[in-house]
Design a protein around this motif. Structure first.
Motif, PDB file in Angstrom:
ATOM      1  N   GLY A  31       0.454  -1.795  -0.479  1.00  0.00           N
ATOM      2  CA  GLY A  31       0.020   0.488  -0.178  1.00  0.00           C
ATOM      3  C   GLY A  31       0.821   1.534   0.529  1.00  0.00           C
ATOM      4  N   ALA A  74      -1.637 -11.427   1.440  1.00  0.00           N
ATOM      5  CA  ALA A  74      -1.224 -10.054   2.173  1.00  0.00           C
ATOM      6  C   ALA A  74      -1.034  -8.589   1.251  1.00  0.00           C
ATOM      7  CB  ALA A  74       0.378 -11.020   1.249  1.00  0.00           C
ATOM      8  N   GLY A 110      -3.876   0.236   2.423  1.00  0.00           N
ATOM      9  CA  GLY A 110      -2.899  -0.287   4.071  1.00  0.00           C
ATOM     10  C   GLY A 110      -3.132  -2.008   3.749  1.00  0.00           C
TER      11      GLY A 110
HETATM   12  C1  FAD Z   1      -0.424   8.761   9.302  1.00  0.00           C
HETATM   13  C2  FAD Z   1      -0.518   6.922   9.748  1.00  0.00           C
HETATM   14  C3  FAD Z   1      -1.577   6.167  10.686  1.00  0.00           C
HETATM   15  C4  FAD Z   1      -0.900   5.094  10.761  1.00  0.00           C
HETATM   16  N1  FAD Z   1      -1.807   4.881  11.895  1.00  0.00           N
HETATM   17  C5  FAD Z   1      -1.017   3.023  12.097  1.00  0.00           C
HETATM   18  C6  FAD Z   1      -1.896   2.905  13.444  1.00  0.00           C
HETATM   19  O1  FAD Z   1      -3.016   3.040  13.774  1.00  0.00           O
HETATM   20  N2  FAD Z   1      -1.798   1.097  13.372  1.00  0.00           N
HETATM   21  C7  FAD Z   1      -0.895   0.445  12.712  1.00  0.00           C
HETATM   22  O2  FAD Z   1      -0.837  -0.367  13.216  1.00  0.00           O
HETATM   23  N3  FAD Z   1       0.041   1.244  11.614  1.00  0.00           N
HETATM   24  C8  FAD Z   1      -0.539   2.837  11.592  1.00  0.00           C
HETATM   25  N4  FAD Z   1       0.425   3.114  10.653  1.00  0.00           N
HETATM   26  C9  FAD Z   1       1.147   2.288  10.111  1.00  0.00           C
HETATM   27  C10 FAD Z   1       0.891   1.640   8.488  1.00  0.00           C
HETATM   28  O3  FAD Z   1       1.573   2.709   7.378  1.00  0.00           O
HETATM   29  C11 FAD Z   1      -0.673   0.484   8.260  1.00  0.00           C
HETATM   30  O4  FAD Z   1      -0.589  -0.047   9.056  1.00  0.00           O
HETATM   31  C12 FAD Z   1      -0.181   0.418   7.148  1.00  0.00           C
HETATM   32  O5  FAD Z   1      -0.967  -1.062   6.992  1.00  0.00           O
HETATM   33  C13 FAD Z   1       1.291  -0.496   6.047  1.00  0.00           C
HETATM   34  O6  FAD Z   1       0.467  -1.736   5.048  1.00  0.00           O
HETATM   35  P1  FAD Z   1       1.226  -0.793   3.525  1.00  0.00           P
HETATM   36  O7  FAD Z   1       1.001  -2.219   2.447  1.00  0.00           O
HETATM   37  O8  FAD Z   1       0.778   0.379   3.689  1.00  0.00           O
HETATM   38  O9  FAD Z   1       2.171  -1.139   3.604  1.00  0.00           O
HETATM   39  P2  FAD Z   1       3.728   0.013   2.802  1.00  0.00           P
HETATM   40  O10 FAD Z   1       4.340   1.095   3.622  1.00  0.00           O
HETATM   41  O11 FAD Z   1       4.043  -1.139   1.700  1.00  0.00           O
HETATM   42  O12 FAD Z   1       5.214  -1.448   3.442  1.00  0.00           O
HETATM   43  C14 FAD Z   1       5.207  -1.202   4.705  1.00  0.00           C
HETATM   44  C15 FAD Z   1       6.513  -2.690   4.639  1.00  0.00           C
HETATM   45  O13 FAD Z   1       6.374  -3.635   4.780  1.00  0.00           O
HETATM   46  C16 FAD Z   1       7.094  -3.995   3.540  1.00  0.00           C
HETATM   47  N5  FAD Z   1       6.290  -4.731   2.531  1.00  0.00           N
HETATM   48  C17 FAD Z   1       5.401  -4.927   2.729  1.00  0.00           C
HETATM   49  N6  FAD Z   1       4.202  -5.637   2.396  1.00  0.00           N
HETATM   50  C18 FAD Z   1       5.200  -7.220   2.261  1.00  0.00           C
HETATM   51  C19 FAD Z   1       5.079  -8.033   2.112  1.00  0.00           C
HETATM   52  N7  FAD Z   1       3.809  -8.748   1.515  1.00  0.00           N
HETATM   53  N8  FAD Z   1       6.115  -8.970   2.078  1.00  0.00           N
HETATM   54  C20 FAD Z   1       7.279  -8.312   2.475  1.00  0.00           C
HETATM   55  N9  FAD Z   1       7.623  -7.388   3.388  1.00  0.00           N
HETATM   56  C21 FAD Z   1       6.204  -6.571   2.961  1.00  0.00           C
HETATM   57  C22 FAD Z   1       7.675  -2.949   3.246  1.00  0.00           C
HETATM   58  O14 FAD Z   1       9.117  -3.229   2.163  1.00  0.00           O
HETATM   59  C23 FAD Z   1       7.633  -1.670   3.909  1.00  0.00           C
HETATM   60  O15 FAD Z   1       9.161  -1.956   4.262  1.00  0.00           O
HETATM   61  C24 FAD Z   1       0.242   4.588   9.904  1.00  0.00           C
HETATM   62  C25 FAD Z   1       0.315   5.172   8.910  1.00  0.00           C
HETATM   63  C26 FAD Z   1       0.402   6.210   8.984  1.00  0.00           C
HETATM   64  C27 FAD Z   1       1.418   7.160   7.888  1.00  0.00           C
END
Ligand code: FAD
Ligand code: SF4
Length: 324
Positions: A31, A74, A110
């Motif tokens: 995401g 995932a 996310g």
């Molecule tokens: C303003 C803000 C508030 C947030 N609040 C919360 C909260 O309250 N609680 C919480 O838990 N989180 C929070 N988050 C954190 C997080 O961004 C989200 O929880 C989200 O789920 C991350 O998922 P993504 O797919 O966007 O990850 P990405 O940003 O795409 O990836 C995150 C990391 O995981 C790795 N990655 C992603 N997918 C895989 C995979 N399948 N296999 C191996 N590595 C992988 C990436 O390389 C990267 O290092 C917040 C983020 C922001 C910006």
């Protein structure tokens, strides 16, 4: 942001071969809600040369029950986990954790894989332009020990005893309480064993390994699960402390309990002493309070985070009462 190569992986094998080709110079993007913030602020000494997009891999976004196991790909978005009727009914802690994560926009973007693999939020570590080259980046010291540590570990540190940054995920404790597993391109790991603390590392994943799905066994008859979170704001806020539990009862007494806190330690923190204190007992105010007290017996708060001990104790008490 600086320039980088963006590649769309068409399959898990292709993503792995890109990871092998670029080695340490590549990052996976799902995401992007965590990774892009890190890249924009240039927090790390090394900027990724390539970003490998896994959203283009078909078949990694699903929720299904197969026999007595729930599976979610995932790339499944947190919004879908939080609103799925089967998850809400049978794997309640997971849905409650998803719906309390971040904000509606971030839950739409996310993914569950990204949530479990997200990086730490220590403000020294996240400071733009690598202003604080701390232990966790391979540097020589921790700035939080003597600095502002109000959101840091209350159960000690890691990385040679030095780093006190907590693991921030809301989904992780729910998955651990529900006895979930994490499937990767190489193996299946119990969720509890998935997290590891090291320089630029929060999981046991190898550099050429990705998370492909999560699995959760159907909770036993009579088991109930729940998730709770203490944060400053109701929406778009990381946990100060969160807690998930699954409690199985036999008549009035607790037969088995799995309780996990997060944001209190460098990894999700299994509240083993609280579990021991409640098993064999009836769930009531007095016994739940005793379990809460048991979990904080090992707390070693830093100069600025003693208040978190009280929150951890109270959340453990309340989650036990919620699972009655
Ligand atoms: C303003 C803000 C508030 C947030 N609040 C919360 C909260 O309250 N609680 C919480 O838990 N989180 C929070 N988050 C954190 C997080 O961004 C989200 O929880 C989200 O789920 C991350 O998922 P993504 O797919 O966007 O990850 P990405 O940003 O795409 O990836 C995150 C990391 O995981 C790795 N990655 C992603 N997918 C895989 C995979 N399948 N296999 C191996 N590595 C992988 C990436 O390389 C990267 O290092 C917040 C983020 C922001 C910006
Ligand atoms: S707590 Fe960890 S991430 Fe934060 S400054 Fe100290 S070593 Fe770095």
């Amino acid at each position: 942001m600086r320039r980088f190569t963006h590649v769309n992986a068409g399959s898990i094998d292709e993503a792995i071969s890109f990871l092998r080709r670029y080695g340490d110079r590549a990052d996976i993007i799902a995401g992007g809600t965590d990774l892009l913030g890190k890249m924009k602020d240039e927090i790390l000494p090394r900027y990724p040369e390539a970003v490998i997009n896994i959203k283009t891999i078909p078949g990694l976004e699903f929720i299904k029950e197969e026999g007595d196991v729930l599976r979610a790909g995932a790339l499944t978005r947190l919004e879908d986990i939080g609103t799925d009727s089967t998850i809400r009914e049978k794997y309640t802690a997971l849905a409650e954790a998803a719906e309390r994560t971040a904000s509606p926009h971030i839950r739409e973007m996310g993914t569950i894989g990204g949530n479990l693999c997200q990086d730490i939020r220590c403000w020294y570590y996240r400071n733009p332009h690598n202003r604080f080259p701390c232990l966790r980046k391979g540097g020589g010291r921790c700035y939080a020990i003597e600095g502002d540590n109000r959101y840091h570990s209350i159960f000690g540190g890691s990385v040679k005893g030095g780093c006190y940054a907590v693991h921030p995920s809301d989904m992780a404790p729910a998955l651990i309480a529900l006895d979930g597993r994490i499937k990767t391109s190489k193996r299946t790991v119990n969720a509890e064993d998935f997290f590891e603390v090291g320089v630029k590392r929060t999981t046991v994943l190898d550099k050429d390994e990705i998370v492909t799905e999560i699995e959760i066994p159907l909770p036993k008859d009579g088991a109930k699960s729940a998730f709770m979170k203490f944060a400053i704001r109701k929406s778009i806020d990381f946990p100060i402390v969160n807690c998930a539990a699954m409690i199985e009862k036999d008549g009035r007494k607790v037969k088995a309990a799995r309780i996990c806190l997060n944001a209190v330690y460098v990894k999700p923190y299994r509240a083993a002493k609280a579990e021991e204190a409640i098993v064999g007992k009836a769930i009531n105010e007095e016994n739940a309070e005793r379990a809460g007290n048991a979990v904080i017996a090992d707390a070693e708060p830093l100069s600025g985070n003693r208040y978190m001990v009280q929150i951890a104790k109270t959340l453990v008490k309340r989650i036990i009462l919620a699972c009655n």
